[in-house]
Design an enzyme around this catalytic site. Sequence first.
Site, PDB file in Angstrom:
ATOM      1  N   ASP A  37       0.048   4.443   0.990  1.00 16.40           N
ATOM      2  CA  ASP A  37      -0.157   5.493   1.995  1.00 16.40           C
ATOM      3  C   ASP A  37       0.621   5.190   3.269  1.00 16.40           C
ATOM      4  OD1 ASP A  37      -1.971   3.301   2.397  1.00 16.40           O
ATOM      5  OD2 ASP A  37      -3.066   4.511   3.849  1.00 16.40           O
TER       6      ASP A  37
ATOM      7  N   ASP B  19       3.519  -6.334   3.435  1.00 18.59           N
ATOM      8  CA  ASP B  19       3.099  -5.385   4.471  1.00 18.59           C
ATOM      9  C   ASP B  19       3.177  -6.000   5.862  1.00 18.59           C
ATOM     10  OD1 ASP B  19       2.104  -3.025   5.553  1.00 18.59           O
ATOM     11  OD2 ASP B  19       0.012  -3.609   5.270  1.00 18.59           O
TER      12      ASP B  19
ATOM     13  N   ASP C 180       6.205   1.562   6.556  1.00 19.60           N
ATOM     14  CA  ASP C 180       4.906   0.896   6.502  1.00 19.60           C
ATOM     15  C   ASP C 180       4.003   1.721   5.598  1.00 19.60           C
ATOM     16  OD1 ASP C 180       2.516  -0.407   6.952  1.00 19.60           O
ATOM     17  OD2 ASP C 180       2.228   0.399   8.966  1.00 19.60           O
TER      18      ASP C 180
ATOM     19  N   HIS D  95       3.589   3.371  13.132  1.00 16.45           N
ATOM     20  CA  HIS D  95       2.522   4.305  13.491  1.00 16.45           C
ATOM     21  C   HIS D  95       2.944   5.242  14.620  1.00 16.45           C
ATOM     22  CE1 HIS D  95      -0.798   1.407  11.764  1.00 16.45           C
ATOM     23  NE2 HIS D  95       0.198   1.638  10.926  1.00 16.45           N
TER      24      HIS D  95
ATOM     25  N   GLU E 152      -4.804   2.245   2.732  1.00 15.59           N
ATOM     26  CA  GLU E 152      -4.898   1.022   3.532  1.00 15.59           C
ATOM     27  C   GLU E 152      -5.035   1.347   5.000  1.00 15.59           C
ATOM     28  OE1 GLU E 152      -3.251  -2.284   6.033  1.00 15.59           O
ATOM     29  OE2 GLU E 152      -2.504  -0.224   5.794  1.00 15.59           O
ATOM     30  N   GLU E 153      -4.391   2.423   5.445  1.00 14.80           N
ATOM     31  CA  GLU E 153      -4.233   2.659   6.867  1.00 14.80           C
ATOM     32  C   GLU E 153      -5.502   3.154   7.566  1.00 14.80           C
ATOM     33  OE1 GLU E 153      -1.889   1.619   8.485  1.00 14.80           O
ATOM     34  OE2 GLU E 153       0.000   1.734   7.415  1.00 14.80           O
TER      35      GLU E 153
ATOM     36  N   HIS F 192       0.842  -1.199   0.000  1.00  9.44           N
ATOM     37  CA  HIS F 192       0.000   0.000   0.000  1.00  9.44           C
ATOM     38  C   HIS F 192       0.874   1.244   0.000  1.00  9.44           C
ATOM     39  CE1 HIS F 192       0.454   1.033   4.335  1.00  9.44           C
ATOM     40  NE2 HIS F 192       0.403  -0.266   4.572  1.00  9.44           N
TER      41      HIS F 192
END
Length: 486
Positions: A77, A168, A114, A457, A144-145, A75
Amino acid sequence: MAKIELKPAGVFQQFAKINEIPRQSKHEEKMIEYLKNWGESHGLPTKVDATGNVIISKPATPGYENRKTLILQSHMDMVCQKLPEKEFDFATDAIQTVVDGEWLRADGTTLGADDGIGCAIELAILDADDIEHGPLECVFTRDEETQLTGASGMEAGFMTGDWLINLDSEDEGQIFVSCAGGKTTFATFNITREQAPEGYFFLETNIKGLNGGHSGADIDKKRANAIKILTRFAYKEMQQMDLRLVSLDSGSAHNAIPRDGRMVFAVPSSEKENVRAHWNIFAAEVQDEYHVTDSTMEFNMQSTNNTEVMTRDDSKRIITALQAVDNGVLNMCQDEALEWMVETSSNLAVVETAADKVSVITSQRSNVMSALDNMCSTVRATFELAGAEVEHNDGYPAWKMNASSKLTELVSSTYERLFGKKPEVLGIHAGLECGLFSERYPNMDMVSFGPTLRDVHTPAERLHIPSVQVVWDHILEIMKNIPASV
């Protein structure tokens, strides 16, 4: 100590270019354009669907034309988090990377590995002219996030391959073959403000320095949640005095454990010194409670100026609901082989205060869909009892393990042959796009793996540099051994 080399060079070159491009979830337009131009400029078939997913195809090298088509998927993003004191605009600024021993990190922000490192691996493979492989489809999904809207909105037939490797996952040496499903629950408290009662004193509390983390992968690590800590204090004080809430703000993403927060409230002036003393005692107790997982947390309290507060009833129902709502692990998996893995959890993720409302975002996850529904209902009931308006998003499904997966056999055997040890074949409590793909493409064989990441994150996110070479070598060996298409 000699500075570690960034290998494979092609992968890290692609990653550096990706980190120059703003790609916050739901704002991936520049990344989509970059990928489209990149594919077309390299003479490779490139498509963008209506949702914004990108696919770049590459023909087989000579002698591999009859192999199954392999899909590599990442992904585009990233979760955008920064330290409170860091001046940074994710809409315009490039991520600044730092080599720290064997790790690559960013300067005060999330790194974007990520899943930028997965995208970089795909682009490096597409760019190389010395790799043996069958037909390839490199897929880059958007958003995706937040809600996996790229995968859920993918056009039918966009991917045509037989086997898919999702890049991922975050622990090299682990092959993931199932994942949790999830939903997000939104609660809105409509509030009324009024002039503070005469003789009330305003205080601002804030907490920072928590580790936070991924609300799936890190939810079992017993890390502190900033929202829970602030409301825990407010709830205790509310039992002893008329505490009026002014604002509570903490967290920024549904899939991140909140690391810092700020709360403003008013109490009778006669209680202000008691509140200060209570805060100091409370801070010491909580720091001791989390001395292993969150050793750098900081507590601050100061006086502030304000004139309006929420009504007594609004203050009570918001603080009580946030104190009561489930947060953390609810159940571990019941299967003996997976008893180490979280089955069901909830994360109290975001609280935002506006002039006339307080908005709360929580996320629920489970590998068992009925348990996910029950967890969502439990959270919903808590907020409804407090008078909030509550709704859920559509969520995403769990990905069930395929016990007869030929791709898993190939990925495991090539790893053991290359590195002299067996990989771990696991499920994961985090959500992966494979769950949605399994609904759209029920016959597709899938696995997920990737290089080692830590503290995703969060601004402490870092990538283990040597693990990228291992994953690269592994993928190249897999591609050489993809069987013929029947």
